[in-house]
Design a protein around this motif. Structure first.
Motif, PDB file in Angstrom:
ATOM      1  N   ASN A  61       0.816  -1.205   0.000  1.00  0.00           N
ATOM      2  CA  ASN A  61       0.000   0.000   0.000  1.00  0.00           C
ATOM      3  C   ASN A  61       0.850   1.256   0.000  1.00  0.00           C
ATOM      4  N   THR A  62       1.935   1.249   0.752  1.00  0.00           N
ATOM      5  CA  THR A  62       2.833   2.416   0.792  1.00  0.00           C
ATOM      6  C   THR A  62       3.463   2.663  -0.576  1.00  0.00           C
ATOM      7  N   LEU A  63       3.847   1.600  -1.251  1.00  0.00           N
ATOM      8  CA  LEU A  63       4.476   1.743  -2.569  1.00  0.00           C
ATOM      9  C   LEU A  63       3.492   2.138  -3.673  1.00  0.00           C
ATOM     10  N   PHE A  64       2.284   1.567  -3.636  1.00  0.00           N
ATOM     11  CA  PHE A  64       1.387   1.711  -4.785  1.00  0.00           C
ATOM     12  C   PHE A  64       0.019   2.300  -4.474  1.00  0.00           C
ATOM     13  N   GLY A  65      -0.437   2.236  -3.233  1.00  0.00           N
ATOM     14  CA  GLY A  65      -1.799   2.651  -2.921  1.00  0.00           C
ATOM     15  C   GLY A  65      -2.771   1.519  -3.201  1.00  0.00           C
ATOM     16  N   HIS A  66      -4.048   1.835  -3.121  1.00  0.00           N
ATOM     17  CA  HIS A  66      -5.098   0.823  -3.283  1.00  0.00           C
ATOM     18  C   HIS A  66      -5.657   0.856  -4.701  1.00  0.00           C
ATOM     19  N   ARG A  67      -5.903  -0.311  -5.240  1.00  0.00           N
ATOM     20  CA  ARG A  67      -6.502  -0.521  -6.564  1.00  0.00           C
ATOM     21  C   ARG A  67      -5.673   0.086  -7.700  1.00  0.00           C
ATOM     22  N   THR A  68      -4.381   0.003  -7.576  1.00  0.00           N
ATOM     23  CA  THR A  68      -3.504   0.472  -8.657  1.00  0.00           C
ATOM     24  C   THR A  68      -2.736  -0.743  -9.188  1.00  0.00           C
ATOM     25  N   PHE A  69      -1.497  -0.894  -8.793  1.00  0.00           N
ATOM     26  CA  PHE A  69      -0.641  -1.970  -9.299  1.00  0.00           C
ATOM     27  C   PHE A  69      -1.246  -3.355  -9.102  1.00  0.00           C
ATOM     28  N   THR A  70      -1.785  -3.640  -7.908  1.00  0.00           N
ATOM     29  CA  THR A  70      -2.291  -4.990  -7.648  1.00  0.00           C
ATOM     30  C   THR A  70      -3.625  -5.276  -8.338  1.00  0.00           C
ATOM     31  N   HIS A  71      -4.174  -4.290  -8.992  1.00  0.00           N
ATOM     32  CA  HIS A  71      -5.411  -4.451  -9.756  1.00  0.00           C
ATOM     33  C   HIS A  71      -5.140  -4.217 -11.245  1.00  0.00           C
ATOM     34  N   SER A  72      -3.941  -4.556 -11.680  1.00  0.00           N
ATOM     35  CA  SER A  72      -3.538  -4.251 -13.059  1.00  0.00           C
ATOM     36  C   SER A  72      -3.139  -5.503 -13.826  1.00  0.00           C
ATOM     37  N   LEU A  73      -3.124  -5.346 -15.136  1.00  0.00           N
ATOM     38  CA  LEU A  73      -2.638  -6.426 -16.003  1.00  0.00           C
ATOM     39  C   LEU A  73      -1.159  -6.699 -15.751  1.00  0.00           C
ATOM     40  N   LEU A  74      -0.418  -5.668 -15.374  1.00  0.00           N
ATOM     41  CA  LEU A  74       0.995  -5.834 -15.045  1.00  0.00           C
ATOM     42  C   LEU A  74       1.161  -6.770 -13.839  1.00  0.00           C
ATOM     43  N   PHE A  75       0.359  -6.584 -12.809  1.00  0.00           N
ATOM     44  CA  PHE A  75       0.417  -7.458 -11.635  1.00  0.00           C
ATOM     45  C   PHE A  75      -0.014  -8.879 -12.009  1.00  0.00           C
ATOM     46  N   LEU A  76      -1.045  -8.997 -12.821  1.00  0.00           N
ATOM     47  CA  LEU A  76      -1.500 -10.315 -13.277  1.00  0.00           C
ATOM     48  C   LEU A  76      -0.365 -11.042 -14.001  1.00  0.00           C
ATOM     49  N   ALA A  77       0.331 -10.338 -14.882  1.00  0.00           N
ATOM     50  CA  ALA A  77       1.449 -10.938 -15.619  1.00  0.00           C
ATOM     51  C   ALA A  77       2.596 -11.304 -14.674  1.00  0.00           C
ATOM     52  N   LEU A  78       2.873 -10.446 -13.704  1.00  0.00           N
ATOM     53  CA  LEU A  78       3.936 -10.723 -12.736  1.00  0.00           C
ATOM     54  C   LEU A  78       3.599 -11.962 -11.900  1.00  0.00           C
ATOM     55  N   VAL A  79       2.382 -12.056 -11.436  1.00  0.00           N
ATOM     56  CA  VAL A  79       1.968 -13.223 -10.658  1.00  0.00           C
ATOM     57  C   VAL A  79       2.047 -14.477 -11.524  1.00  0.00           C
ATOM     58  N   ALA A  80       1.600 -14.385 -12.770  1.00  0.00           N
ATOM     59  CA  ALA A  80       1.687 -15.541 -13.685  1.00  0.00           C
ATOM     60  C   ALA A  80       3.128 -15.986 -13.853  1.00  0.00           C
ATOM     61  N   PHE A  81       4.033 -15.043 -14.013  1.00  0.00           N
ATOM     62  CA  PHE A  81       5.454 -15.365 -14.163  1.00  0.00           C
ATOM     63  C   PHE A  81       6.005 -16.033 -12.900  1.00  0.00           C
ATOM     64  N   ILE A  82       5.723 -15.443 -11.750  1.00  0.00           N
ATOM     65  CA  ILE A  82       6.223 -15.999 -10.486  1.00  0.00           C
ATOM     66  C   ILE A  82       5.664 -17.398 -10.247  1.00  0.00           C
ATOM     67  N   LEU A  83       4.381 -17.567 -10.480  1.00  0.00           N
ATOM     68  CA  LEU A  83       3.773 -18.886 -10.285  1.00  0.00           C
ATOM     69  C   LEU A  83       4.375 -19.922 -11.226  1.00  0.00           C
ATOM     70  N   SER A  84       4.644 -19.521 -12.462  1.00  0.00           N
ATOM     71  CA  SER A  84       5.216 -20.470 -13.429  1.00  0.00           C
ATOM     72  C   SER A  84       6.602 -20.930 -13.009  1.00  0.00           C
ATOM     73  N   LYS A  85       7.317 -20.109 -12.256  1.00  0.00           N
ATOM     74  CA  LYS A  85       8.659 -20.462 -11.799  1.00  0.00           C
ATOM     75  C   LYS A  85       8.660 -21.294 -10.516  1.00  0.00           C
ATOM     76  N   PHE A  86       7.631 -21.123  -9.661  1.00  0.00           N
ATOM     77  CA  PHE A  86       7.668 -21.742  -8.342  1.00  0.00           C
ATOM     78  C   PHE A  86       6.570 -22.762  -8.061  1.00  0.00           C
ATOM     79  N   ILE A  87       5.529 -22.777  -8.864  1.00  0.00           N
ATOM     80  CA  ILE A  87       4.417 -23.715  -8.643  1.00  0.00           C
ATOM     81  C   ILE A  87       4.340 -24.659  -9.836  1.00  0.00           C
ATOM     82  N   SER A  88       4.518 -25.929  -9.583  1.00  0.00           N
ATOM     83  CA  SER A  88       4.535 -26.894 -10.683  1.00  0.00           C
ATOM     84  C   SER A  88       3.138 -27.404 -11.050  1.00  0.00           C
ATOM     85  N   ASN A  89       2.154 -27.079 -10.249  1.00  0.00           N
ATOM     86  CA  ASN A  89       0.795 -27.550 -10.491  1.00  0.00           C
ATOM     87  C   ASN A  89       0.030 -26.508 -11.321  1.00  0.00           C
ATOM     88  N   PRO A  90      -0.281 -26.806 -12.581  1.00  0.00           N
ATOM     89  CA  PRO A  90      -0.977 -25.827 -13.426  1.00  0.00           C
ATOM     90  C   PRO A  90      -2.384 -25.506 -12.932  1.00  0.00           C
TER      91      PRO A  90
END
Length: 159
Positions: A61-90
């Protein structure tokens, strides 16, 4: 929207997907959908997930505020990337992402809207708006529950 509505939206979407596809490990997929429905609100210390992880919530919240970065396509892509690297279950990865998408849709239906294209400062909102915790949200929650029960019934019919 409130946490219970976000959870139910993630469950609804993933249950519907399981019912109309040949989803791998549906129980993991649906559970992950519920979790993904909460994840974008990590930026809000009063949210279900924010109360569970207060230090992370405060930093985000301090870095981005509410409903900005974590509600974005950029965050969705980042989470997808992180999950693909660390979670083997599709099923877990896709369930979380599906839940996140439902979160974005629901919050775009509120007066505040979301910064879906962050870092662009464009607010995305539907032409109709609901108040968080209001009567319209109650109707949405009820509709999501009915749809979930419909699709869950069709899933159980296959067993």
């Amino acid at each position: 929207m409130t946490g219970k509505t976000h959870i139910m939206a993630g469950i609804t979407a993933t249950t519907a997907i399981v019912a109309i596809t040949d989803a791998y490990q549906p129980e993991w997929f649906i559970a992950a959908g519920a979790a993904g429905g909460l994840l974008p609100d990590i930026c809000h210390s009063g949210s279900k997930i924010g109360r569970r992880f207060p230090a992370v919530s405060k930093v985000v919240n301090t870095l981005f505020g509410h409903r900005t970065f974590t509600h974005s396509l950029l965050f969705l892509a980042l989470v997808a990337f992180i999950l693909s690297k660390f979670i083997s279950n599709p099923s877990i990865t896709m369930g979380i992402l599906a839940g996140m998408v439902t979160h974005f849709i629901l919050d775009a239906a509120t007066k505040q809207g979301i910064k879906l294209l962050y870092p662009a400062k464009i607010t995305i909102r539907f032409p109709f708006a609901a108040t968080t915790g209001g009567k319209a949200e109650g109707v949405v929650l009820l509709a999501l529950t009915v749809v979930t029960l419909f699709y869950a019934n069709s899933i159980l019919a296959f067993f």
